[in-house]
Design an enzyme around this catalytic site. Structure first.
Site, PDB file in Angstrom:
ATOM      1  N   ASP A   1       0.914  -1.255  -0.003  1.00  0.00           N
ATOM      2  CA  ASP A   1      -0.012  -0.075   0.010  1.00  0.00           C
ATOM      3  C   ASP A   1       0.805   1.252   0.040  1.00  0.00           C
ATOM      4  O   ASP A   1       0.344   2.268  -0.325  1.00  0.00           O
ATOM      5  CB  ASP A   1      -0.872  -0.066   1.332  1.00  0.00           C
ATOM      6  CG  ASP A   1      -1.867  -1.079   1.306  1.00  0.00           C
ATOM      7  OD1 ASP A   1      -2.351  -1.475   0.071  1.00  0.00           O
ATOM      8  OD2 ASP A   1      -2.227  -1.365   2.338  1.00  0.00           O
TER       9      ASP A   1
ATOM     10  N   LYS B   1      18.272   9.025   5.341  1.00  0.00           N
ATOM     11  CA  LYS B   1      18.358   7.307   5.228  1.00  0.00           C
ATOM     12  C   LYS B   1      20.020   7.048   5.549  1.00  0.00           C
ATOM     13  O   LYS B   1      20.713   7.755   5.026  1.00  0.00           O
ATOM     14  CB  LYS B   1      18.180   7.013   3.696  1.00  0.00           C
ATOM     15  CG  LYS B   1      16.846   7.138   3.289  1.00  0.00           C
ATOM     16  CD  LYS B   1      16.633   7.122   1.954  1.00  0.00           C
ATOM     17  CE  LYS B   1      17.139   8.107   0.899  1.00  0.00           C
ATOM     18  NZ  LYS B   1      17.006   7.927  -0.308  1.00  0.00           N
TER      19      LYS B   1
ATOM     20  N   ASP C   1      18.366   2.751  -5.004  1.00  0.00           N
ATOM     21  CA  ASP C   1      19.526   2.252  -5.936  1.00  0.00           C
ATOM     22  C   ASP C   1      20.813   2.134  -4.873  1.00  0.00           C
ATOM     23  O   ASP C   1      21.585   1.897  -5.507  1.00  0.00           O
ATOM     24  CB  ASP C   1      19.810   3.221  -6.826  1.00  0.00           C
ATOM     25  CG  ASP C   1      20.522   4.507  -6.455  1.00  0.00           C
ATOM     26  OD1 ASP C   1      19.958   5.282  -5.276  1.00  0.00           O
ATOM     27  OD2 ASP C   1      21.319   5.252  -7.170  1.00  0.00           O
TER      28      ASP C   1
END
Lengths: 306, 306
Positions: free
Chosen positions: A22, A227, A255
């Site tokens: 979702d 991140k 990536d």
């Protein structure tokens, strides 16, 4: 080592992914585009997800742009429907961290080693910033008597990230604040990416700029917001209850194995590595923690389902 | 921990030192001067040593000046008799390392992230340098299409050190050479000092600039030439047979425990820490490897013997 990761190469696999998740979290550079060059069928893939009512979020460690500017980049490249609320940048996550977690009083100032994106997000959160893109700091030659060496006692936090106009004065002033008051002023990094891909080259990343003041000060950042650190994921989950309740309804697409994939996995999400950015297919088999899926490019999700 | 180090505070102690050692190696900043401010009775101390026929050498990690320029600094500050041959700078040690140890062919070029001092010493050794203080690199804003991104295939070594005119272009170009040819181009650092004392402040040291390209490239330098690394000591011993034969005839005098004192000790010399620079007296008792001696300042050797 063998590949446990599933390579997405059939219509069934692509449709299973559309059914299963979702929340789709996307890294941007290397996934949607390379610099200013759009990758094939990415707009169609995003449109497909949005047409199916999926929550689509763009999670970027690029701290040089604020969410507003980043939204403009999406529009310019043809992602017409993307809104500011879908963007989670490391500068925004940094501002959220300082305001909500660190609870820095609003009368404290923040010294910035970084670009406009950081300044804007901190200012939107209600803080006065110092340093950053201040033209007084863009000097041709270093002056150890620069007036800014008279440090501001109201500075209550140092934020460091990527900046293209880095110079010895900005680095050394940042060092003064990191050493000030017996090294007690909180130190926050936007993200620790060592490199920054641009026009087919690997340039200096935020982490490499931060590392220079880390080494000089002998201090590690008290927090890093981008991140793969949890601050960014907590910011996202706080605004997306369904993902918080069931992280396996979310897929992190990126990536980079050591930031994007680690970030998704640490947050409890499944992961999809695309090979349009920094990693090579051979590497997938060599890492200990393989992504749930990998694909030659994001656009295959659209291509395989047509 | 207790202090095993001997504090120099009597005429007998000072005279014993003059008797015992033939080679006196000096760090400069924090020992002889602070920036441009001469410390008390240092010229008299150096003159005293030279009048007794001692070999006096100045060992500096400052790579921004070549030996020629450094000699001028000595003369300007009143050390009239100091010659170029007495100066051992990290840029000189770097050139000696590349020429004599690494044996880089003279038709190879050297990419420099650093100041004029490095360029001059490398050029005196017969190498062509690229980068460094080239005015083409002192740009106001970063251009990822800068012509220097067309890398020069003749570059056979990368040297990194302190530079005041650091910018994103110079760092990113250095990164390109560190990544080039599968990271095979040798990488040499001048010195790893994390900070650089100037006008009562701690500024960014060579080590902190180098660390940014270390982090970006994922490479450690193949060699570092400044104190406390052995390259510098080997350069000195090669030219001073008596010290090579009997290192305990040498005394290394400095203001930093983790570079100067370590450098002397690793070379087999006795050590004298002066407290005019970066270290505090309390620290002497707290380190595992204490210096042989310590003193409030270098000038006490002269003062105590008058």
């Amino acid at each position: 080592m063998t590949i446990n990761s599933q390579k997405i190469s059939s219509r069934e696999q692509a449709e299973a992914i559309l059914d299963k998740y979702d929340y789709f979290l996307f890294d941007c550079d290397g996934v949607l585009w390379l610099g200013d060059h759009l990758l094939p069928h990415v707009i169609e893939t995003i449109d497909l997800l949005q047409s199916k009512g999926k929550t689509v979020l763009f999670v970027t460690n690029n701290s040089t742009k604020c969410r507003e500017e980043y939204t403009k980049k999406f529009h310019k490249l043809g992602f017409g429907s993307v809104t500011k609320e879908q963007i989670v940048g490391s500068s925004y996550a940094t501002a959220v961290y300082i305001e909500k977690i660190m609870k820095l009083p609003k009368d404290k100032k923040i010294w910035v080693l970084g670009e406009r994106g950081i300044e804007i997000e901190l200012q939107e959160a209600g803080y006065q910033t110092l340093g950053g893109t201040d033209p007084e700091l863009n000097v041709d030659s270093f002056d150890p008597e620069h007036p800014y060496f008279n440090l501001d006692d109201d500075v209550g936090c140092v934020v460091a990230g990527l900046l293209f106009q880095v110079n010895y004065l900005k680095l050394s002033l940042t060092l003064q604040y990191l050493l000030k008051d017996n090294k007690s002023i909180p130190f926050v990094g936007t993200n620790i990416d060592s490199t920054f891909p641009m026009k087919g080259k690997l340039l200096m990343g935020a982490g490499s700029i931060i590392e220079s003041v880390v080494f000089a000060s002998g201090r590690q950042p008290d927090a890093v917001c981008g991140k793969p650190n949890s601050g960014m994921m907590n910011t996202i989950k706080a605004k997306n209850e369904g993902l918080k309740a069931n992280p396996l309804k979310g897929l992190m697409i990126g990536d980079r194995l050591n930031t994007d994939m680690l970030f998704g996995r640490n947050g409890g999400l499944d992961t999809l590595l695309v090979l349009t950015g920094i990693e090579l297919e051979q590497l997938v088999s060599k890492v200990e923690q393989q992504p749930t899926y990998y694909a030659s490019k994001l656009g295959v999700i659209y291509e395989l389902t047509q």
